[in-house]
Design an enzyme around this catalytic site. Structure first.
Site, PDB file in Angstrom:
ATOM      1  N   ASN A 403      32.106   1.404  29.332  1.00 52.63           N
ATOM      2  CA  ASN A 403      31.019   2.035  28.577  1.00 52.63           C
ATOM      3  C   ASN A 403      30.255   1.014  27.739  1.00 52.63           C
ATOM      4  O   ASN A 403      29.199   0.547  28.155  1.00 52.63           O
ATOM      5  CB  ASN A 403      31.579   3.155  27.687  1.00 52.63           C
ATOM      6  CG  ASN A 403      30.509   4.171  27.313  1.00 52.63           C
ATOM      7  OD1 ASN A 403      29.386   3.812  26.992  1.00 52.63           O
ATOM      8  ND2 ASN A 403      30.851   5.452  27.368  1.00 52.63           N
ATOM      9  N   ASP A 404      30.785   0.658  26.577  1.00 50.13           N
ATOM     10  CA  ASP A 404      30.047  -0.217  25.666  1.00 50.13           C
ATOM     11  C   ASP A 404      29.717  -1.569  26.277  1.00 50.13           C
ATOM     12  O   ASP A 404      28.676  -2.161  25.966  1.00 50.13           O
ATOM     13  CB  ASP A 404      30.851  -0.428  24.375  1.00 50.13           C
ATOM     14  CG  ASP A 404      31.106   0.884  23.645  1.00 50.13           C
ATOM     15  OD1 ASP A 404      30.216   1.751  23.678  1.00 50.13           O
ATOM     16  OD2 ASP A 404      32.199   1.051  23.081  1.00 50.13           O
ATOM     17  N   VAL A 405      30.574  -2.085  27.162  1.00 48.79           N
ATOM     18  CA  VAL A 405      30.373  -3.433  27.706  1.00 48.79           C
ATOM     19  C   VAL A 405      29.257  -3.475  28.745  1.00 48.79           C
ATOM     20  O   VAL A 405      28.910  -4.558  29.231  1.00 48.79           O
ATOM     21  CB  VAL A 405      31.677  -3.991  28.315  1.00 48.79           C
ATOM     22  CG1 VAL A 405      32.751  -4.118  27.258  1.00 48.79           C
ATOM     23  CG2 VAL A 405      32.155  -3.128  29.478  1.00 48.79           C
TER      24      VAL A 405
END
Length: 482
Positions: A403-405
């Site tokens: 997700n965030d990466v």
């Protein structure tokens, strides 16, 4: 004469053990040699344990009556601890590996703190230098113990949300100052012989209590997104504490192994913080991980679901595919099915690579271990800096549980908590498929702009179930060439 020979044997074995630990750690730097590195380091640890039993030939006369009981307790501790470690190591799931690492970090710090407690309560740390080093090792070890236990509770879901209160940093600072003040007072009393306000033994207990509470307070407000860095920090703390106590005990194996582990943990912490474009102090003293609601109009577009079979067929006819694994893949135990799908693509002439972000998963290197468990060849796995330029000319990217990466807000949205963090340039590919169980957010608690891109489709479902559907769809096309 026997005592002298025992000391020489202990020194030689400790030196050999230290060499094996360093050499094993060096081999752990590569996935290819990591298994043998772990084995070599284990032999080194076994040698150090054997050497510790040679101290029975060099004990003082006053301690001889207690020797049988102490040796029996040591053997019992080894049997219980070794048995528990072997059983838990065999049974632990890949998704629970971060929790196990956190616990082992904590146990290492607790062991160093226990050694310091024995030295302090028996008054064996003589002189300002030795006493100060013992107290510093005790402080670091105790903080590592309680902090690692909180990290374990967060990773295991026992503590589901960061605990933050107004003025928390001030409270943490006061607790740290109180711990240092008690430690300084202990040094003052032992060197001046002044009359203490409390018995020295009570002050030692108070010192450890303050240190343990500080470890809890320091870790409670840290968000889930920072758990990989927190684990690395406490790993460095544990190594440093062990090294300091080794200095007090004049034990070369503890000194060398502790300093090597501490230095390696510190370097890993700095590298991971760099991968997130943040400082270590920012990780420890900010509220990263708090839920952030998207501003109205900040995200344009709609989520576009697609059938798993259609996504699999698209990738079957692509020329190049990059796969980005995330924690969701580990949760679904889908790594074996993923590699089965990859082999089908390769059989059809598709060039497939894996892209791994430095902080993907819940602990350093978790994705690399996950892929190795599925026997994915090491030459197919690429780190961020080695593959990021390839996304712009890649036909399809399959994101599984990350997700965030892969959130492009890190490049474009200055108000985002992840702004400036190096990410995998997934959004630059021609087509992106994201496998997720739902529309939940990542550790940073923010909406992922990638999911709303024109070139992105969502494939909802458990990763393993989705991959099975993709495999069935590709196989349904028949042999290559038909």
């Amino acid at each position: 004469m026997l005592s002298m020979l025992a000391q020489l044997a202990i020194g030689a074995i400790d030196l050999a053990a230290a060499f094996l630990l360093i050499y094993g750690l060096k081999r752990m730097s590569s996935p290819v040699t990591a298994p043998s590195g772990i084995f070599v380091a284990g032999i080194g640890m076994l040698a150090a344990i054997v050497a510790s039993f040679l101290y029975v030939f060099a004990v003082r006369a006053a301690a001889l009556p207690h020797l049988p009981v102490n040796v029996g307790l040591a053997i019992a501790a080894l049997v219980i601890g070794g048995g528990a470690a072997w059983w838990s190591g065999k049974k632990v799931a890949m998704t629970s590996m971060p929790q196990m690492v956190a616990l082992y970090n904590g146990m290492g710090g607790g062991a160093a703190a226990a050694i310091a407690a024995v030295e302090l309560l028996s008054n064996q740390a003589q002189g300002v230098t030795a006493l100060s080093i013992t107290l510093i090792g005790a402080l670091i070890g105790a903080v590592s113990l309680s902090g690692s236990l909180i990290a374990w509770a967060k990773l295991d879901g026992v503590i589901e949300h960061p605990l933050r209160i107004k003025g928390q940093q001030i409270l943490n600072g006061l607790m740290m100052l109180a711990t240092l003040a008690v430690g300084g007072y202990i040094v003052f009393l032992t060197q001046t012989g002044s009359v203490p306000l409390l018995p020295v033994s009570d002050l030692i207990y108070l010192f450890f209590a303050c240190a343990l509470v500080f470890g809890v307070l320091m870790t409670l407000p840290i968000g889930g997104a920072d758990m990989p860095v927190v684990i690395s920090i406490y790993n460095a703390f544990t190594g440093l504490a062990v090294g300091l106590e080794g200095f007090v005990l004049q034990n070369p194996a503890l000194m060398i192994a502790g300093m090597v582990v501490g230095a390696a943990g510190l370097l890993l912490t700095l590298l991971m913080a760099k991968a997130m474009n943040r400082s270590v102090s920012n990780v420890v003293f900010t509220n990263f991980g708090a839920i952030v609601k998207a501003k109205p109009g900040a995200i344009k577009g709609d989520l576009k679901p697609v059938d798993a079979g259609d996504a699999g067929i698209f990738m079957r006819y692509a020329s190049t595919v990059i796969i980005v694994p995330g924690y969701g893949l580990a949760v679904a135990h889908g790594q074996q099915k993923l590699y089965e799908f990859v082999k089908l693509l390769q059989a059809a002439g598709v060039k497939v690579k894996f892209a791994v972000h430095p902080v993907a998963g819940r602990m350093p290197g978790q994705m690399d271990v996950l892929l190795a468990e599925a026997n994915v060849p090491y030459d197919m796995i690429f780190q961020l800096e080695d593959i990021n330029d390839e996304f712009s000319h890649t036909d399809a990217v399959l994101v599984i549980g990350a997700n965030d990466v892969v959130n492009p807000a890190a490049r474009t949205d200055k108000s985002s908590p992840i702004f400036g963090m190096p990410i995998l340039n997934v959004d630059q590919a021609k087509q992106v498929y994201v496998v997720k169980r739902g529309e939940g957010r990542g550790y940073a608690g923010i909406v992922n702009a990638l999911f709303y891109g024109e070139n992105c489709n969502m494939v909802y479902g458990d990763a393993q179930a989705v991959l099975i559907k993709m495999i069935e769809a590709v196989r349904g096309l028949g042999p290559v060439g038909n």
